[in-house]
Enzyme design. Structure first.
Site, PDB file in Angstrom:
ATOM      1  CE  LYS A 166     -12.587   0.738  -0.607  1.00  0.00           C
ATOM      2  NZ  LYS A 166     -12.274   1.704   0.484  1.00  0.00           N
ATOM      3  CG  HIS A 202       7.669 -28.728   7.358  1.00  0.00           C
ATOM      4  ND1 HIS A 202       8.010 -29.977   7.821  1.00  0.00           N
ATOM      5  CD2 HIS A 202       7.984 -27.852   8.357  1.00  0.00           C
ATOM      6  CE1 HIS A 202       8.490 -29.877   9.051  1.00  0.00           C
ATOM      7  NE2 HIS A 202       8.488 -28.600   9.401  1.00  0.00           N
ATOM      8  CD  GLU A 217      -3.164  -0.798   2.089  1.00  0.00           C
ATOM      9  OE1 GLU A 217      -3.866   0.217   1.964  1.00  0.00           O
ATOM     10  OE2 GLU A 217      -3.339  -1.625   3.009  1.00  0.00           O
TER      11      GLU A 217
END
Length: 352
Positions: free
Chosen positions: A346, A252, A236
């Site tokens: 948005k 792993h 951001e």
């Protein structure tokens, strides 16, 4: 020259909205946020919950992750952070659901809030206003009203300290005042150090190491929120892709991915964020990873938490990451505050 990437130091003129001042004053949010939480009245039966669920997205959700990691060794019930429109099936009358939305208008959070209310969950709202504040008032739900005017990601303490104070009032966690006092003093000292663009500033030197690189942040699992915060702030504020992972889990699976894509690996800059409280075996694994990564990429940047309390140590690394992302934004020739890609999304969603 404004925005000139060839200059040696950061160009503060790019910071048009005053992100530097907001980051520098982060420590002042801790005590104020804690006080706001102490002032909210919650029903006595809230103390008998079996799970705490945070509803939130982005900068409004990571306060829940901060408490999830910070309190994992002491809280009497599990903390879950839910970033979605709906709730897990276990959310019901025995759940304390904390709806966290800085603006109060986050559509995912509002959707999950209404569903949790229908299921009879015990509710608490943390917001600066908007639709969530209106719902809390209409539904007679306890509400913490936090100050307006901040980019949500810069209001981390306002979004985390009030719920912490409420959990303390409910007897779910030990007293927090001393930890908050220590963290406040430490962050004030670090802000004074990191806020000066001068030689010896660790935040500035790490930002220089990250220029033109793909940041990959490794932490112990207990400090997962720190890696998440670095990743979010680098995206951001600095406008770069960034990723994070934890040990021992990456040992792993992810470790196997190193070795083949050499051009990509040369672009990666690993940052190891470490703490004196890391499990002894995790510390051994960190030492191995430090040497292992250097076979394929530049030597990892290695940074250690500061402070005595677990809260101070977590926040010390979070605060350092905030400053690193700020300086990297300036090195990248961008204003750290705007989030144009989120605004674009948005706008698209608003049309549907």
């Amino acid at each position: 020259m404004k925005g000139d990437k060839s200059q040696s130091g950061p160009d503060f003129a790019l910071d048009r909205a005053g992100m530097r001042e907001i980051i520098g004053a982060f420590h002042t949010q801790l005590a104020e946020g804690y006080r706001l939480g102490q002032g909210v009245a919650v029903p006595a039966d809230y103390s008998r919950v079996q799970v705490v669920v945070f509803l939130g997205m982005g900068g409004s959700a990571i306060g829940g992750d901060l408490l999830r990691c910070y309190l994992s060794d002491v809280i009497k019930v599990p903390i879950v952070v839910n970033r979605d429109y709906g709730n897990p099936a276990f959310v019901g009358r025995d759940a304390l659901v904390i709806a966290s939305s800085y603006s109060g208008n986050t559509e995912e959070t509002l959707s999950a809030y209404h569903e949790a209310k229908e299921r009879g969950a015990k509710l608490l709202c943390v917001t600066s206003g908007g639709e969530l504040a209106r719902c809390a008032q209409a539904d007679d739900v306890p509400q913490v009203t936090i100050p307006q005017g901040y980019p949500p990601r810069t209001a981390l303490a306002y979004l985390s300290m009030p719920p912490l104070a409420v959990l303390e009032k409910l007897g779910l966690v030990p007293a927090q005042e001393r930890a908050i006092e220590e963290a406040t003093g430490l962050l004030a000292s670090l802000a004074a150090e990191y806020g000066k663009a001068q030689q010896g500033n660790v935040a500035l030197s790490v930002a220089e190491r990250l220029k033109g690189k793909l940041p990959l942040v490794y932490t112990a699992n207990a400090f997962e929120v720190v890696g998440m915060r670095w990743r979010g702030q680098l995206s951001e504020n600095s406008k770069v892709l960034a990723y994070s992972s934890t040990l021992p889990e990456m040992n792993h699976n992810e470790i196997v991915g190193w070795g083949l894509l050499k051009p990509v690996q040369r672009m990666v800059q690993v940052v190891l964020l470490r703490d004196s409280g890391d499990h002894a075996r995790v510390q051994v694994r960190m030492e191995f990873i430090k040497e292992f990564i250097a076979r394929y990429s530049s030597a990892p940047v290695e940074l250690f938490a500061q402070g005595r309390s677990r809260l101070a140590r977590i926040l010390s690394l979070i605060h350092l990451g905030d400053w690193v992302s700020y300086y990297l934004a300036l090195y990248n020739g961008v204003d750290p505050t705007p989030v144009e890609n989120i605004d674009l999304l948005k706008e698209h969603l608003h049309k549907l």
